[in-house]
Design a protein around this motif. Sequence first.
Motif, PDB file in Angstrom:
ATOM      1  N   ASN A  12       0.828  -1.214   0.000  1.00 21.20           N
ATOM      2  CA  ASN A  12       0.000   0.000   0.000  1.00 21.20           C
ATOM      3  C   ASN A  12       0.859   1.260   0.000  1.00 21.20           C
ATOM      4  O   ASN A  12       0.549   2.234  -0.712  1.00 21.20           O
ATOM      5  N   ILE A  13       1.944   1.242   0.787  1.00 14.70           N
ATOM      6  CA  ILE A  13       2.827   2.407   0.810  1.00 14.70           C
ATOM      7  C   ILE A  13       3.528   2.578  -0.537  1.00 14.70           C
ATOM      8  O   ILE A  13       3.669   3.695  -1.051  1.00 14.70           O
ATOM      9  N   ASP A  14       3.966   1.478  -1.125  1.00 19.20           N
ATOM     10  CA  ASP A  14       4.619   1.557  -2.439  1.00 19.20           C
ATOM     11  C   ASP A  14       3.655   2.119  -3.495  1.00 19.20           C
ATOM     12  O   ASP A  14       4.046   2.921  -4.345  1.00 19.20           O
ATOM     13  N   GLU A  15       2.407   1.699  -3.416  1.00 21.79           N
ATOM     14  CA  GLU A  15       1.415   2.200  -4.359  1.00 21.79           C
ATOM     15  C   GLU A  15       1.174   3.688  -4.160  1.00 21.79           C
ATOM     16  O   GLU A  15       1.073   4.462  -5.133  1.00 21.79           O
ATOM     17  N   GLU A  16       1.106   4.114  -2.893  1.00 25.79           N
ATOM     18  CA  GLU A  16       0.914   5.540  -2.619  1.00 25.79           C
ATOM     19  C   GLU A  16       2.105   6.352  -3.109  1.00 25.79           C
ATOM     20  O   GLU A  16       1.939   7.452  -3.670  1.00 25.79           O
ATOM     21  N   ASN A  17       3.297   5.813  -2.933  1.00 26.15           N
ATOM     22  CA  ASN A  17       4.500   6.532  -3.359  1.00 26.15           C
ATOM     23  C   ASN A  17       4.564   6.662  -4.879  1.00 26.15           C
ATOM     24  O   ASN A  17       5.069   7.664  -5.399  1.00 26.15           O
ATOM     25  N   ARG A  18       4.074   5.660  -5.601  1.00 22.06           N
ATOM     26  CA  ARG A  18       4.073   5.759  -7.067  1.00 22.06           C
ATOM     27  C   ARG A  18       3.202   6.916  -7.538  1.00 22.06           C
ATOM     28  O   ARG A  18       3.483   7.530  -8.574  1.00 22.06           O
ATOM     29  N   ALA A  19       2.192   7.237  -6.758  1.00 20.85           N
ATOM     30  CA  ALA A  19       1.300   8.342  -7.137  1.00 20.85           C
ATOM     31  C   ALA A  19       1.829   9.690  -6.670  1.00 20.85           C
ATOM     32  O   ALA A  19       1.679  10.700  -7.373  1.00 20.85           O
ATOM     33  N   THR A  20       2.466   9.735  -5.484  1.00 19.76           N
ATOM     34  CA  THR A  20       2.864  11.023  -4.901  1.00 19.76           C
ATOM     35  C   THR A  20       4.352  11.314  -5.014  1.00 19.76           C
ATOM     36  O   THR A  20       4.765  12.475  -5.033  1.00 19.76           O
ATOM     37  N   LYS A  21       5.178  10.255  -5.040  1.00 20.32           N
ATOM     38  CA  LYS A  21       6.644  10.393  -5.122  1.00 20.32           C
ATOM     39  C   LYS A  21       7.194  11.297  -4.021  1.00 20.32           C
ATOM     40  O   LYS A  21       8.045  12.164  -4.279  1.00 20.32           O
ATOM     41  N   ASP A  22       6.716  11.076  -2.806  1.00 14.13           N
ATOM     42  CA  ASP A  22       7.181  11.913  -1.697  1.00 14.13           C
ATOM     43  C   ASP A  22       7.537  11.090  -0.463  1.00 14.13           C
ATOM     44  O   ASP A  22       7.382  11.555   0.670  1.00 14.13           O
ATOM     45  N   PHE A  23       8.038   9.872  -0.677  1.00  8.66           N
ATOM     46  CA  PHE A  23       8.455   9.012   0.435  1.00  8.66           C
ATOM     47  C   PHE A  23       9.961   8.788   0.400  1.00  8.66           C
ATOM     48  O   PHE A  23      10.578   8.717  -0.669  1.00  8.66           O
ATOM     49  N   LEU A  24      10.522   8.655   1.592  1.00 11.36           N
ATOM     50  CA  LEU A  24      11.893   8.179   1.764  1.00 11.36           C
ATOM     51  C   LEU A  24      11.804   6.888   2.563  1.00 11.36           C
ATOM     52  O   LEU A  24      11.412   6.895   3.731  1.00 11.36           O
ATOM     53  N   PHE A  25      12.168   5.776   1.929  1.00 12.36           N
ATOM     54  CA  PHE A  25      12.056   4.472   2.579  1.00 12.36           C
ATOM     55  C   PHE A  25      13.355   4.135   3.308  1.00 12.36           C
ATOM     56  O   PHE A  25      14.449   4.232   2.739  1.00 12.36           O
ATOM     57  N   LEU A  26      13.214   3.728   4.566  1.00 12.92           N
ATOM     58  CA  LEU A  26      14.347   3.257   5.357  1.00 12.92           C
ATOM     59  C   LEU A  26      14.354   1.735   5.265  1.00 12.92           C
ATOM     60  O   LEU A  26      13.712   1.048   6.058  1.00 12.92           O
ATOM     61  N   GLU A  27      15.065   1.218   4.293  1.00 17.74           N
ATOM     62  CA  GLU A  27      15.001  -0.205   3.991  1.00 17.74           C
ATOM     63  C   GLU A  27      15.499  -1.073   5.137  1.00 17.74           C
ATOM     64  O   GLU A  27      15.063  -2.199   5.318  1.00 17.74           O
ATOM     65  N   GLY A  28      16.429  -0.575   5.928  1.00 13.27           N
ATOM     66  CA  GLY A  28      16.973  -1.376   7.017  1.00 13.27           C
ATOM     67  C   GLY A  28      16.231  -1.231   8.324  1.00 13.27           C
ATOM     68  O   GLY A  28      16.626  -1.835   9.332  1.00 13.27           O
ATOM     69  N   HIS A  29      15.166  -0.441   8.321  1.00  8.81           N
ATOM     70  CA  HIS A  29      14.443  -0.155   9.567  1.00  8.81           C
ATOM     71  C   HIS A  29      13.070  -0.801   9.554  1.00  8.81           C
ATOM     72  O   HIS A  29      12.334  -0.708   8.568  1.00  8.81           O
ATOM     73  N   GLU A  30      12.729  -1.447  10.663  1.00  3.52           N
ATOM     74  CA  GLU A  30      11.405  -2.032  10.804  1.00  3.52           C
ATOM     75  C   GLU A  30      10.467  -1.007  11.431  1.00  3.52           C
ATOM     76  O   GLU A  30      10.738  -0.489  12.512  1.00  3.52           O
ATOM     77  N   GLU A  31       9.391  -0.711  10.750  1.00  3.73           N
ATOM     78  CA  GLU A  31       8.439   0.300  11.231  1.00  3.73           C
ATOM     79  C   GLU A  31       7.574  -0.302  12.330  1.00  3.73           C
ATOM     80  O   GLU A  31       6.561  -0.954  12.073  1.00  3.73           O
ATOM     81  N   ALA A  32       7.993  -0.090  13.572  1.00  3.52           N
ATOM     82  CA  ALA A  32       7.272  -0.597  14.741  1.00  3.52           C
ATOM     83  C   ALA A  32       7.532   0.342  15.907  1.00  3.52           C
ATOM     84  O   ALA A  32       8.568   1.018  15.958  1.00  3.52           O
ATOM     85  N   GLN A  33       6.596   0.397  16.842  1.00  3.22           N
ATOM     86  CA  GLN A  33       6.701   1.324  17.956  1.00  3.22           C
ATOM     87  C   GLN A  33       7.972   1.093  18.767  1.00  3.22           C
ATOM     88  O   GLN A  33       8.657   2.036  19.177  1.00  3.22           O
ATOM     89  N   GLU A  34       8.304  -0.174  19.006  1.00  2.56           N
ATOM     90  CA  GLU A  34       9.485  -0.469  19.820  1.00  2.56           C
ATOM     91  C   GLU A  34      10.795  -0.161  19.085  1.00  2.56           C
ATOM     92  O   GLU A  34      11.858  -0.076  19.711  1.00  2.56           O
ATOM     93  N   GLU A  35      10.724   0.028  17.773  1.00  2.00           N
ATOM     94  CA  GLU A  35      11.920   0.347  16.998  1.00  2.00           C
ATOM     95  C   GLU A  35      12.048   1.845  16.731  1.00  2.00           C
ATOM     96  O   GLU A  35      12.984   2.272  16.051  1.00  2.00           O
ATOM     97  N   LEU A  36      11.138   2.638  17.259  1.00  2.00           N
ATOM     98  CA  LEU A  36      11.118   4.066  16.960  1.00  2.00           C
ATOM     99  C   LEU A  36      12.414   4.789  17.341  1.00  2.00           C
ATOM    100  O   LEU A  36      12.856   5.673  16.594  1.00  2.00           O
ATOM    101  N   PRO A  37      13.061   4.471  18.488  1.00  2.00           N
ATOM    102  CA  PRO A  37      14.303   5.185  18.819  1.00  2.00           C
ATOM    103  C   PRO A  37      15.391   5.055  17.754  1.00  2.00           C
ATOM    104  O   PRO A  37      16.246   5.924  17.638  1.00  2.00           O
ATOM    105  N   LYS A  38      15.378   3.977  16.976  1.00  3.61           N
ATOM    106  CA  LYS A  38      16.399   3.774  15.951  1.00  3.61           C
ATOM    107  C   LYS A  38      16.069   4.499  14.650  1.00  3.61           C
ATOM    108  O   LYS A  38      16.924   4.592  13.762  1.00  3.61           O
ATOM    109  N   LYS A  39      14.859   4.999  14.546  1.00  4.19           N
ATOM    110  CA  LYS A  39      14.428   5.569  13.271  1.00  4.19           C
ATOM    111  C   LYS A  39      15.218   6.821  12.920  1.00  4.19           C
ATOM    112  O   LYS A  39      15.518   7.061  11.739  1.00  4.19           O
ATOM    113  N   ALA A  40      15.559   7.635  13.930  1.00  9.53           N
ATOM    114  CA  ALA A  40      16.326   8.847  13.657  1.00  9.53           C
ATOM    115  C   ALA A  40      17.675   8.517  13.036  1.00  9.53           C
ATOM    116  O   ALA A  40      18.122   9.173  12.084  1.00  9.53           O
TER     117      ALA A  40
END
Length: 346
Positions: A176-204
């Motif tokens: 769904n995110i990939d599809e949205e990005n194809r339409a808007t082209k305004d995402f930066l994907f962090l390929e090595g990061h897991e999008e989860a609440q407990e992983e948020l401190p590593k996101k920066a």
Amino acid sequence: MEGLPTTTTTKADRRWRSKPLQTSKPSLLLAFLSCVAWLYIAGRLWQDAENRTVLANLLKKNSEQRPKVLTVEDKLMVLGCKDLERRIVEVEMELTLAKSQGYLKNQLQQSGSLSEQKLLAVIGVYTGFGGRLTRNTFRGSWMPKGDALKKLEERGVVIRFVIGRSANRGDSLDRNIDEENRATKDFLFLEGHEEAQEELPKKAKYFFITAFQNWDAEFYVKVDDNIDVDLEGLIGLLEKRRGQDGAYIGCMKSGEVVSEEGRPWYEPDWWKFGDEKSYFRHAAGSLIILSKNLVQYISVNSASLKTYAHDDISVGSWMMGVQATHIDDNRLCCSSIRQDKVCSVA
């Protein structure tokens, strides 16, 4: 009677003849023991020689039957990978050198024009898989979209929604995110990061590293997903700081270290912050600005940089160990009542 020889024996001669020749008993015993000892030693030496011969034959037989153990280098030679190994080492050395100099040789490039100019700023707006409504709100308010987004990049400012990947790579969340990005082209994907609440401190950390690898900019800005930004005000603030190295800019604060597990904002490493249980001064997580050389430091040393329970504390701890200039700008206090602030809580 004359003419017959007469033999005369003395008393001493008769005594000598009457007694046979005798050897002392101790001498005989010593001789016997010597013979026994010699036979024992000779037997042991012969036995040891036989044992060594048998063992030598067994070892030779086993060594002939045992398969040869190949070293890693032997295997590489057999597989014809010796040259490939050398090339890998050379590439790793080049990559390390490139990182230490502040760039990557094969940078990902969003646009050909961006590679030829140094941008003013890269602004990363945090978002999550369930944040589509918020993203659409931002796109209709302070964040440009479509052609307006491209024109902003021509001015030297890149804005992207920042998101990691699903724990189940390639599932409906990612699609769904990939599809949205194809339409808007305004995402930066962090390929090595897991999008989860407990992983948020590593996101920066992942954001700054990825942004640095993609764009060459004066500043890199992290914005929370619940913040509205006065974009022109932020651009003006950064323009005045252009060329300033070591700039760590934000709404500086401290605060209590929560040591009770289960409470909001609990810090597992609370004991590291002293008896007063107070954090060091750091930029509030709502909006953090780092100059290029500080982001370069994070990118090069990312493997050894520790993250704490909160991303703003983590960034602040990294800045404690370098020659960073802490700039407390009240205009970046998003919850304040100042009229000239450049951000506000959405």
